[in-house]
Design an enzyme around this catalytic site. Structure first.
Site, PDB file in Angstrom:
ATOM      1  N   TYR A  81       0.590  -0.981  -0.232  1.00 11.39           N
ATOM      2  CA  TYR A  81      -0.156  -0.047  -0.105  1.00 11.39           C
ATOM      3  C   TYR A  81       0.860   1.217   0.229  1.00 11.39           C
ATOM      4  CZ  TYR A  81      -4.440   2.388   1.338  1.00 11.39           C
ATOM      5  OH  TYR A  81      -5.315   4.045   1.609  1.00 11.39           O
ATOM      6  N   ARG A 134      -6.299  10.053 -11.063  1.00 11.87           N
ATOM      7  CA  ARG A 134      -5.524  11.149 -10.021  1.00 11.87           C
ATOM      8  C   ARG A 134      -5.351   9.771  -8.817  1.00 11.87           C
ATOM      9  NH1 ARG A 134      -5.504  10.327  -4.577  1.00 11.87           N
ATOM     10  NH2 ARG A 134      -7.376  10.889  -4.051  1.00 11.87           N
ATOM     11  N   LYS A 152      -6.363  -1.772  -2.137  1.00 15.22           N
ATOM     12  CA  LYS A 152      -7.155  -1.476  -1.330  1.00 15.22           C
ATOM     13  C   LYS A 152      -7.714  -2.577  -0.767  1.00 15.22           C
ATOM     14  CE  LYS A 152      -6.868   3.426  -1.148  1.00 15.22           C
ATOM     15  NZ  LYS A 152      -7.288   4.254   0.085  1.00 15.22           N
ATOM     16  N   GLU A 223     -12.713   4.550  -6.272  1.00 18.11           N
ATOM     17  CA  GLU A 223     -10.716   5.083  -6.109  1.00 18.11           C
ATOM     18  C   GLU A 223      -9.992   6.243  -6.314  1.00 18.11           C
ATOM     19  OE1 GLU A 223      -9.892   4.308  -2.273  1.00 18.11           O
ATOM     20  OE2 GLU A 223      -8.290   5.784  -3.339  1.00 18.11           O
ATOM     21  N   ASP A 224      -9.524   7.069  -6.531  1.00 15.98           N
ATOM     22  CA  ASP A 224      -8.948   7.977  -6.588  1.00 15.98           C
ATOM     23  C   ASP A 224      -9.169   9.097  -8.378  1.00 15.98           C
ATOM     24  OD1 ASP A 224      -7.996   8.212  -5.085  1.00 15.98           O
ATOM     25  OD2 ASP A 224      -5.211   7.065  -5.699  1.00 15.98           O
ATOM     26  N   ASP A 244     -14.196   6.337  -1.179  1.00 18.16           N
ATOM     27  CA  ASP A 244     -13.269   6.524   0.027  1.00 18.16           C
ATOM     28  C   ASP A 244     -12.435   7.652   0.256  1.00 18.16           C
ATOM     29  OD1 ASP A 244     -11.533   4.940   1.114  1.00 18.16           O
ATOM     30  OD2 ASP A 244     -10.123   4.085  -0.080  1.00 18.16           O
ATOM     31  N   ASP A 245     -12.380   8.326  -1.585  1.00 18.89           N
ATOM     32  CA  ASP A 245     -11.103   9.920  -0.903  1.00 18.89           C
ATOM     33  C   ASP A 245     -12.228  10.647  -0.667  1.00 18.89           C
ATOM     34  OD1 ASP A 245      -8.725   8.649  -2.427  1.00 18.89           O
ATOM     35  OD2 ASP A 245     -10.110   8.463  -3.607  1.00 18.89           O
ATOM     36  N   ASN A 389      -0.911  11.612   0.278  1.00 17.28           N
ATOM     37  CA  ASN A 389       0.442   9.960  -0.366  1.00 17.28           C
ATOM     38  C   ASN A 389       0.920  10.315  -1.609  1.00 17.28           C
ATOM     39  OD1 ASN A 389      -0.046   8.945   1.689  1.00 17.28           O
ATOM     40  ND2 ASN A 389      -2.474   9.310   1.119  1.00 17.28           N
ATOM     41  N   ASN A 434      -5.076   7.538   7.704  1.00 19.39           N
ATOM     42  CA  ASN A 434      -5.439   6.969   6.342  1.00 19.39           C
ATOM     43  C   ASN A 434      -6.529   6.072   6.374  1.00 19.39           C
ATOM     44  OD1 ASN A 434      -5.121   5.170   4.142  1.00 19.39           O
ATOM     45  ND2 ASN A 434      -2.891   6.057   3.884  1.00 19.39           N
TER      46      ASN A 434
END
Ligand SMILES: NC(=O)C1=CN([C@@H]2O[C@H](COP(=O)(O)OP(=O)(O)OC[C@H]3O[C@@H](n4cnc5c(N)ncnc54)[C@H](O)[C@@H]3O)[C@@H](O)[C@H]2O)C=CC1
Ligand SMILES: CC(=O)C(=O)O
Ligand SMILES: [Mg+2]
Length: 563
Positions: A81, A134, A152, A223-224, A244-245, A389, A434
């Site tokens: 991770y 991203r 994840k 995610e992202d 999640d973000d 991160n 996190n």
């Protein structure tokens, strides 16, 4: 993904599984197996080499991989991770050897249901989907983003015990704007410029429907994505999904803030918060903390909102700055700046004199010595959370935050940092703020409750239950998050909170949990967790699919069975 060839299996089991002779003759203890893994890891020079080794281990024997990961969370998590997964995503097309997930390219539009049918597992409980636009703070990494979905999901299994074969990593490939990738002959994605939001939403509409059609209870975690607000707004009341973000990060940081604010001795109404970064994570976090200030600090919406000052790449977010603000920033846009614009973080600090400083900007080192020292003048115990991160993007290190605040800082970072030895010889441990502390429990709680939606109350509960998971010993040691080696217990408690919220909101549908008290429910949750020490009892036949294909292509001497 397999776990059939395990050197810990007794001769009788090997015979039963028809693998005698396919595994070296020695029957090993788990300790010996782990020792070999740790030695192998030690021999690898770079984080990326260790990552590749661990990926092979997961694919060849996932029980052993999870025994290793669960037993050594603190040391192994950074390798699967953040931060190392960032290197892996950046170099994905160079280290690639196995698919490990679903690749859904634009050219498959109109055919996604068929493509999704190719996934060889009959049951899937949860998927993590990214568009690679991203990845952490590293920008557009195209299909390399699948590494973050894989990472994840490894934590869903390690932390909350969701069975590895019931997890599905997905990358949607709508092109990339990363020139390095477009010019790399090894790049594994579609060589075209990234499509816009309209095409993305059309593609996502089809994907969401196809996933639900194949697995009606599937949880879909976004995610992202560079701009994740439209998809969350569109799907959160239609599918069992969350982002999640925005939401996971909001919850995890809220939990840390609940514990840290208590240690400052300053009431919520007297806190002032500056955020460097007003993107999905920054706004997500600000929204969650605002909710806490309203609930626990008894502030009105307006009173709570006025405590927040968001800074993006153009400076303090104000109504009269002269640019068109993205919609998600509007709620925190200031109108009390008397026409004055504050461009640099330093100017904003002089103006606001915050008690809390959050970093979600992707700008490594943005909290320099001057910034941190200023924070120490505004309150006795400044709260400083450099949350970007991976480590290279962190706004400051733990060492810097401790040194420049005379060891008074209340600290949490997105990626892990080493401990700090204080002037008196005491060892201080950094907090890791996190979302890995909440997303596994959000997923598990949703599975256990069989909720069809993941609503705001369930997300908020994940933060509350995480905050109260801190033990007295951890508090006395100055921690604001639980130690990572307790993550399985902590995730079970987070899942408990999520189930309770689902019940309160009449979203829970699992008849088995009706009337259970908290202790019984936690035990029930733990009982449903995947156990990598359980030995297989029978050979399962899978659908014809990837396994048959692989075994026939590779002419391997075993049939299409797996465990
Ligand atoms: N600790 C955690 O659990 C999490 C950490 N993150 C991290 O947060 C960071 C941001 O993520 P997102 O909000 O999704 O990205 P984003 O791209 O949506 O937002 C980035 C924000 O930073 C601002 N920014 C960029 N350069 C800046 C500068 N020089 N000065 C001030 N602001 C600047 C942008 O204007 C934007 O508002 C990433 O590094 C990500 O890894 C994200 C989610 C969870
Ligand atoms: C941790 C995480 O989700 C991120 O950095 O984007
Ligand atoms: Mg993320």
């Amino acid at each position: 993904m397999s776990t059939r060839f395990d050197t810990s299996y007794e001769p009788e089991l090997r015979e039963h599984l028809h693998i005698s002779g396919l595994v070296p003759p020695v029957v090993e203890t788990y300790d010996i197996q782990i020792k070999r893994c740790l030695k192998a890891l030690e021999s690898k020079k770079s984080g990326l080499d260790k990552y590749v080794y661990l990926s092979h281990l997961r694919n060849s024997n996932f029980n052993l991989f999870y025994r290793l990961l669960i037993g050594h969370m603190k040391d192994i998590t950074p390798l699967v991770y953040t931060p190392v997964v960032g290197d892996a995503c950046e170099n994905w097309s160079h280290i690639f050897s196995e698919p490990e997930g679903l690749y859904l390219p634009w050219k498959e539009r109109g055919n996604l249901a068929e493509t999704i049918k190719n996934w060889p597992e009959k049951e899937v409980d949860i998927c993590v989907v990214t568009d690679g636009s991203r990845i952490l703070g590293l920008g557009d990494l195209g299909v390399g983003g699948i590494g973050i979905s894989i990472g994840k999901l490894a934590l869903y299994t390690a932390c909350a015990g969701i069975h590895p074969t019931k997890t599905l990593p997905i990358v949607i490939d709508l092109g990339t704007d990363n020139e390095r990738l477009l010019n790399d002959e090894l790049y594994l994605g579609t060589r075209m410029k990234r499509l816009g939001e309209k095409d993305m939403m059309k593609f996502l509409d089809e994907m969401m429907a196809a996933l639900k059609a194949r697995w009606p209870s599937i949880i879909i975690q976004f995610e992202d994505f560079k701009n994740p607000f439209p998809s969350l707004a569109k799907y959160q009341n239609m599918y069992t999904c969350f982002n999640d973000d925005i939401q996971g990060t909001g919850a995890v940081v809220l939990a840390g803030v609940i514990n840290a604010v208590r240690d400052t001795g300053i009431a919520p109404k007297d806190q002032r918060l500056v955020f460097l970064g007003a993107g999905s994570a920054g706004v997500g976090v600000a929204r969650q903390i605002m909710e806490m200030f309203k609930k626990d600090g008894h502030l009105s919406e307006d009173e709570a909102r006025k405590l927040f000052y968001l800074v993006d790449s153009k400076g303090l977010v104000t109504n009269d700055r002269g640019d068109k603000l993205q919609e998600h920033k509007l709620i925190f846009s200031r109108s009390d700046n008397n026409g004055q614009q504050y461009k640099s973080l330093e100017d904003v600090l002089d103006y606001v004199k915050p008690t809390i400083l959050m970093g979600l900007s992707t700008i490594g080192g943005a909290f320099n010595e001057g910034i941190i020292k200023k924070m120490a003048t505004y309150s006795e115990r400044p709260i400083i959370f450099p949350l970007s991160n991976p480590v290279s993007k962190s706004e400051c290190t733990f060492d810097e935050a401790m040194k420049y605040t005379n060891e008074k800082v209340l600290f949490a970072s997105g990626s892990p940092f080493p401990s700090y030895e204080g002037k008196d010889g005491k060892i201080h441990e950094p907090g890791q703020g996190n979302n890995m502390y909440v997303f596994p429990g959000i997923g598990m709680g949703t599975i256990i409750s069989q909720a069809s939606l993941i609503n705001q109350d369930m997300i908020y509960a994940s933060a509350e239950y995480l905050a109260t998971s801190l033990t007295k010993e951890e508090r006395d040691d100055g921690l604001i998050y639980p130690r990572i080696d307790r993550i399985r217990d902590v995730s079970a408690r987070v899942a408990l909170g999520v189930v309770r919220a689902a019940e309160r909101n009449h979203l829970a549908r699992n008849p088995e949990i009706v009337g259970m008290d908290d202790d019984t429910l936690v035990e029930y949750i733990k009982g449903k967790m995947y156990d990598p020490t359980a030995v297989p009892t029978e050979v399962e036949e899978t659908d014809p699919g990837m396994w048959n294909w692989l075994t026939s292509k590779l002419s391997l001497p075993w049939s299409a069975s797996k465990l």
